[in-house]
Design a protein around this motif. Structure first.
Motif, PDB file in Angstrom:
ATOM      1  N   PRO A 184       8.606   5.153  -4.191  1.00 29.92           N
ATOM      2  CA  PRO A 184       8.584   3.750  -3.948  1.00 29.92           C
ATOM      3  C   PRO A 184       7.317   3.293  -4.581  1.00 29.92           C
ATOM      4  CG  PRO A 184       8.865   5.220  -1.981  1.00 29.92           C
ATOM      5  CD  PRO A 184       8.502   6.045  -2.955  1.00 29.92           C
ATOM      6  N   SER A 185       7.312   2.197  -4.791  1.00 29.27           N
ATOM      7  CA  SER A 185       6.208   1.309  -5.408  1.00 29.27           C
ATOM      8  C   SER A 185       4.989   1.435  -4.438  1.00 29.27           C
ATOM      9  CB  SER A 185       6.622  -0.243  -5.779  1.00 29.27           C
ATOM     10  OG  SER A 185       7.557  -0.315  -6.138  1.00 29.27           O
ATOM     11  N   LEU A 186       5.414   1.330  -3.149  1.00 30.95           N
ATOM     12  CA  LEU A 186       4.217   1.517  -2.141  1.00 30.95           C
ATOM     13  C   LEU A 186       3.493   2.685  -2.360  1.00 30.95           C
ATOM     14  CD1 LEU A 186       2.848   0.027   0.235  1.00 30.95           C
ATOM     15  CD2 LEU A 186       4.610   1.361   1.756  1.00 30.95           C
ATOM     16  N   ALA A 187       4.289   3.716  -2.579  1.00 30.00           N
ATOM     17  CA  ALA A 187       3.665   5.080  -2.629  1.00 30.00           C
ATOM     18  C   ALA A 187       2.682   5.189  -3.842  1.00 30.00           C
ATOM     19  CB  ALA A 187       4.927   6.251  -2.519  1.00 30.00           C
ATOM     20  N   VAL A 188       3.054   4.690  -4.997  1.00 30.16           N
ATOM     21  CA  VAL A 188       2.457   4.737  -6.085  1.00 30.16           C
ATOM     22  C   VAL A 188       1.042   4.100  -5.765  1.00 30.16           C
ATOM     23  CG1 VAL A 188       2.161   3.766  -8.575  1.00 30.16           C
ATOM     24  CG2 VAL A 188       4.367   4.723  -7.608  1.00 30.16           C
ATOM     25  N   LEU A 189       1.079   2.905  -5.186  1.00 31.16           N
ATOM     26  CA  LEU A 189      -0.364   2.183  -5.084  1.00 31.16           C
ATOM     27  C   LEU A 189      -1.099   3.181  -4.134  1.00 31.16           C
ATOM     28  CD1 LEU A 189       1.472  -1.275  -5.012  1.00 31.16           C
ATOM     29  CD2 LEU A 189      -0.944  -0.768  -5.934  1.00 31.16           C
ATOM     30  N   VAL A 190      -0.564   3.523  -2.989  1.00 35.60           N
ATOM     31  CA  VAL A 190      -1.388   4.142  -1.987  1.00 35.60           C
ATOM     32  C   VAL A 190      -1.937   5.359  -2.375  1.00 35.60           C
ATOM     33  CG1 VAL A 190      -0.468   3.071   0.102  1.00 35.60           C
ATOM     34  CG2 VAL A 190       0.495   5.337  -0.437  1.00 35.60           C
ATOM     35  N   LEU A 191      -1.287   6.198  -3.376  1.00 35.60           N
ATOM     36  CA  LEU A 191      -1.536   7.509  -3.820  1.00 35.60           C
ATOM     37  C   LEU A 191      -2.491   7.400  -5.044  1.00 35.60           C
ATOM     38  CD1 LEU A 191       1.869   9.378  -4.280  1.00 35.60           C
ATOM     39  CD2 LEU A 191       0.337   9.948  -2.814  1.00 35.60           C
ATOM     40  N   VAL A 192      -2.656   6.110  -5.527  1.00 34.27           N
ATOM     41  CA  VAL A 192      -3.829   6.242  -6.461  1.00 34.27           C
ATOM     42  C   VAL A 192      -5.123   5.932  -5.771  1.00 34.27           C
ATOM     43  CG1 VAL A 192      -4.634   4.817  -8.393  1.00 34.27           C
ATOM     44  CG2 VAL A 192      -2.280   5.034  -8.347  1.00 34.27           C
ATOM     45  N   PHE A 193      -5.044   5.523  -4.530  1.00 33.34           N
ATOM     46  CA  PHE A 193      -6.363   5.021  -3.943  1.00 33.34           C
ATOM     47  C   PHE A 193      -7.352   6.272  -3.468  1.00 33.34           C
ATOM     48  CE2 PHE A 193      -7.514   5.340   0.709  1.00 33.34           C
ATOM     49  CZ  PHE A 193      -8.724   4.725   0.589  1.00 33.34           C
ATOM     50  N   PRO A 194      -6.770   7.578  -3.191  1.00 31.00           N
ATOM     51  CA  PRO A 194      -7.677   8.540  -2.597  1.00 31.00           C
ATOM     52  C   PRO A 194      -8.580   9.020  -4.204  1.00 31.00           C
ATOM     53  CG  PRO A 194      -5.659   8.951  -1.821  1.00 31.00           C
ATOM     54  CD  PRO A 194      -5.361   7.897  -2.644  1.00 31.00           C
ATOM     55  N   TYR A 195      -8.008   8.735  -5.256  1.00 33.78           N
ATOM     56  CA  TYR A 195      -8.426   9.158  -6.669  1.00 33.78           C
ATOM     57  C   TYR A 195      -9.511   8.212  -7.203  1.00 33.78           C
ATOM     58  CZ  TYR A 195      -5.067  12.376  -5.089  1.00 33.78           C
ATOM     59  OH  TYR A 195      -4.151  13.317  -4.431  1.00 33.78           O
ATOM     60  N   LEU A 196      -9.061   6.794  -6.769  1.00 32.88           N
ATOM     61  CA  LEU A 196      -9.696   5.951  -7.673  1.00 32.88           C
ATOM     62  C   LEU A 196     -10.506   4.979  -6.832  1.00 32.88           C
ATOM     63  CD1 LEU A 196      -7.266   4.999 -10.533  1.00 32.88           C
ATOM     64  CD2 LEU A 196      -9.311   6.280 -10.801  1.00 32.88           C
ATOM     65  N   GLY A 197     -10.628   4.925  -5.403  1.00 34.65           N
ATOM     66  CA  GLY A 197     -10.953   4.301  -4.579  1.00 34.65           C
ATOM     67  C   GLY A 197     -10.172   2.854  -4.343  1.00 34.65           C
ATOM     68  N   LEU A 198     -10.766   1.741  -3.774  1.00 37.92           N
ATOM     69  CA  LEU A 198     -10.119   0.532  -3.503  1.00 37.92           C
ATOM     70  C   LEU A 198     -10.618  -0.529  -4.581  1.00 37.92           C
ATOM     71  CD1 LEU A 198     -11.123  -0.119   0.362  1.00 37.92           C
ATOM     72  CD2 LEU A 198      -8.746   0.645  -0.691  1.00 37.92           C
ATOM     73  N   GLY A 199      -9.585  -1.484  -4.646  1.00 42.72           N
ATOM     74  CA  GLY A 199     -10.009  -2.515  -5.813  1.00 42.72           C
ATOM     75  C   GLY A 199      -9.024  -2.738  -6.775  1.00 42.72           C
ATOM     76  N   PHE A 200      -9.633  -3.646  -7.563  1.00 46.99           N
ATOM     77  CA  PHE A 200      -8.722  -4.200  -8.505  1.00 46.99           C
ATOM     78  C   PHE A 200      -8.109  -3.352  -9.537  1.00 46.99           C
ATOM     79  CE2 PHE A 200      -8.115  -6.405 -12.772  1.00 46.99           C
ATOM     80  CZ  PHE A 200      -7.236  -7.405 -12.477  1.00 46.99           C
ATOM     81  N   ARG A 201      -9.405  -2.437 -10.051  1.00 49.25           N
ATOM     82  CA  ARG A 201      -9.108  -1.472 -11.167  1.00 49.25           C
ATOM     83  C   ARG A 201      -7.918  -0.489 -10.771  1.00 49.25           C
ATOM     84  NH1 ARG A 201     -12.681   3.147 -13.145  1.00 49.25           N
ATOM     85  NH2 ARG A 201     -12.634   3.498 -10.946  1.00 49.25           N
ATOM     86  N   THR A 202      -7.942   0.072  -9.591  1.00 46.53           N
ATOM     87  CA  THR A 202      -7.097   1.080  -8.858  1.00 46.53           C
ATOM     88  C   THR A 202      -5.698   0.268  -8.766  1.00 46.53           C
ATOM     89  OG1 THR A 202      -8.862   1.750  -7.187  1.00 46.53           O
ATOM     90  CG2 THR A 202      -6.739   2.480  -6.749  1.00 46.53           C
ATOM     91  N   ALA A 203      -5.765  -0.905  -8.462  1.00 46.89           N
ATOM     92  CA  ALA A 203      -4.359  -1.497  -8.385  1.00 46.89           C
ATOM     93  C   ALA A 203      -3.748  -1.635  -9.926  1.00 46.89           C
ATOM     94  CB  ALA A 203      -4.513  -3.210  -7.727  1.00 46.89           C
ATOM     95  N   LEU A 204      -4.577  -1.960 -10.899  1.00 45.13           N
ATOM     96  CA  LEU A 204      -4.196  -2.214 -11.986  1.00 45.13           C
ATOM     97  C   LEU A 204      -3.547  -0.832 -12.620  1.00 45.13           C
ATOM     98  CD1 LEU A 204      -3.828  -3.779 -14.663  1.00 45.13           C
ATOM     99  CD2 LEU A 204      -6.192  -3.152 -15.045  1.00 45.13           C
ATOM    100  N   VAL A 205      -4.242   0.159 -12.291  1.00 43.37           N
ATOM    101  CA  VAL A 205      -3.696   1.697 -12.743  1.00 43.37           C
ATOM    102  C   VAL A 205      -2.225   1.681 -12.213  1.00 43.37           C
ATOM    103  CG1 VAL A 205      -3.856   4.327 -12.617  1.00 43.37           C
ATOM    104  CG2 VAL A 205      -6.108   2.650 -13.068  1.00 43.37           C
ATOM    105  N   ALA A 206      -2.203   1.522 -10.889  1.00 44.18           N
ATOM    106  CA  ALA A 206      -1.073   1.766 -10.080  1.00 44.18           C
ATOM    107  C   ALA A 206       0.065   0.999 -10.699  1.00 44.18           C
ATOM    108  CB  ALA A 206      -0.958   1.628  -8.622  1.00 44.18           C
TER     109      ALA A 206
END
Lengths: 214, 208
Positions: A68-90
């Motif tokens: 799920p799209s939601l899973a892609v977004l939350v899974l990136v967070f532990p590795y890249l932290g919060l913020g715009f850049r993390t969201a962009l990667v996801a």
């Protein structure tokens, strides 16, 4: 109707915040879409030429499709932290697959006889790609870009959960403080934005399709 | 992995909630979409505007769709289910119409020649022949709904999305991965089962 009036009042009173969130949302979506195209198109063309690349990428995308799209977004967070850049990667991870798949299919399905004829006319590989294959493949590639655009505009809303900003913040805050008007401040523009992206991107697709069939 | 061994009962309950929500959504959605598709296949003029309208709903991001429904249906399963049913209508109706339109007119003519009534033709000829295409729509809708149902947790409707949000807010990657893998596994399994049914239906339609 009262809540709609409240929503409009809120936007009027907080126009700078509203415009900032809208700008982040659109910026995030466009940046991810651009990166998705930069990754998806070359990989797609490569996959159409190489059996190994196509089987690897189709397998990876087959797995990615059920995440799920939601899973892609939350899974990136532990590795890249919060913020715009993390969201962009996801969001880039979500944007690239539809572009890749459609590019692969489009270039794979170019009639070999047409390419053969171009070779016979003495065209180089680069010329064939530029003048023969790309115009023929373009409509299907652009359909993939439109699908990806829908995905990133939608998922940029979810970016609010990982501090990526955007219109989703109004929705998240609206729910958190139980403010229906605030929910609408986020939801209605996001819905319109998705329809706008869809409508605008249908234009080049239509033009490319008309050029191929004429 | 200790998380899983110590909390398997919670994970099992959330998995069940996820399956229940998506099952409820898919059954309701098919029950609405197939009759609607049958009607639209009949009234050709209404097809384009109706599919256009469903397409608009389909384009609205899921989170916005949830948010727009909260003022009407409140928090919880009702809102999540309504949004997901509305969302999947476009895929299901489109495929039902395409499936019915794809039936060879000569076959319909032959059925009419055998003295079948409109209902008999629909039930015994047209729907069975359209079934593979309808099932393909159900498969796409199912995979989409299973993924989107993870957002249901945000509006207190439970499901495996709970693990995604808890993982996010408690900084607990194992929870996120558990949720993701289970949702993916459900989607893959459902996709596989529906693909088998689709192939069966295609053989059956071809032989019939």
């Amino acid at each position: 109707m009262g809540v709609f009036v409240d929503a409009v009042r809120y936007i009027a009173a907080n126009s700078d915040r509203f415009l900032e969130a809208l700008g982040i949302h659109v910026g995030l979506a466009l940046a991810a879409l651009g990166l998705g195209v930069l990754i998806g198109v070359p990989l797609g063309i490569w996959a159409a030429r190489s059996r190994i690349v196509s089987s690897v990428s189709l397998n990876v995308l087959g797995v990615l499709r059920v995440v799920p799209s939601l899973a892609v977004l939350v899974l990136v967070f532990p590795y890249l932290g919060l913020g715009f850049r993390t969201a962009l990667v996801a969001l880039t991870v979500l944007a690239a697959p539809p572009v890749l798949i459609n590019t692969y299919v489009a270039y794979r399905d170019v009639d070999p006889a047409v390419v053969e004829a171009a070779v016979g006319m003495g065209m180089t590989r680069g010329q064939i790609l530029r003048w023969i294959e790309t115009p023929l493949a373009l409509p299907v590639v652009l359909t993939g870009v439109r699908t990806a655009a829908g995905e990133v505009v939608a998922s940029a809303t979810l970016a609010a959960f990982i501090g990526g900003g955007g219109m989703g913040e109004f929705i998240v805050n609206g729910l958190a403080v139980n403010n229906v008007a605030l929910l609408l401040v986020g939801a209605v523009p996001v819905a319109l934005l998705a329809l706008l992206f869809e409508g605008v991107l249908a234009v080049p697709e239509h033009l490319a399709r008309r050029r191929v069939t004429s | 992995m200790t998380y899983l061994t110590e909390n398997w009962d919670v994970v099992l309950r959330l998995t069940w909630e996820h399956l229940y929500l998506t099952g409820l959504v898919l059954i309701t959605a098919v029950a609405l979409a197939v009759p609607l598709g049958v009607v639209l296949a009949h009234f050709r003029r209404a097809t384009t505007p109706a599919l256009g309208l469903l397409g608009v709903v389909y384009t609205i991001p899921s989170m916005a769709l949830f948010a727009l429904l909260i003022p009407v249906t409140g928090l919880g399963t009702k809102t999540a289910a309504t949004a997901l049913v509305a969302y999947s209508q476009y895929i299901l109706v489109r495929n039902t119409v395409a499936g019915l339109r794809g039936v060879d007119p000569a076959v319909e003519e032959a059925a009419r020649g055998m003295g079948m009534t409109g209902w008999q033709m629909l039930r015994e000829v047209r729907l069975p022949l359209a079934l593979p295409v309808i099932l393909a729509g159900v498969r796409v809708a199912a995979v989409t709904v299973i993924g989107m149902a993870s957002l249901a947790a945000w509006i207190n409707a439970g499901g495996l999305g709970v693990l995604l949000f808890q993982g996010l807010y408690q900084y607990h990657p194992v929870k996120m991965w558990t949720g993701t893998v289970l949702i993916g596994a459900i989607a893959l399994a459902v996709n596989r089962v529906l693909l088998i049914l689709e192939t069966k239906a295609r053989h059956w339609a071809g032989a019939g």
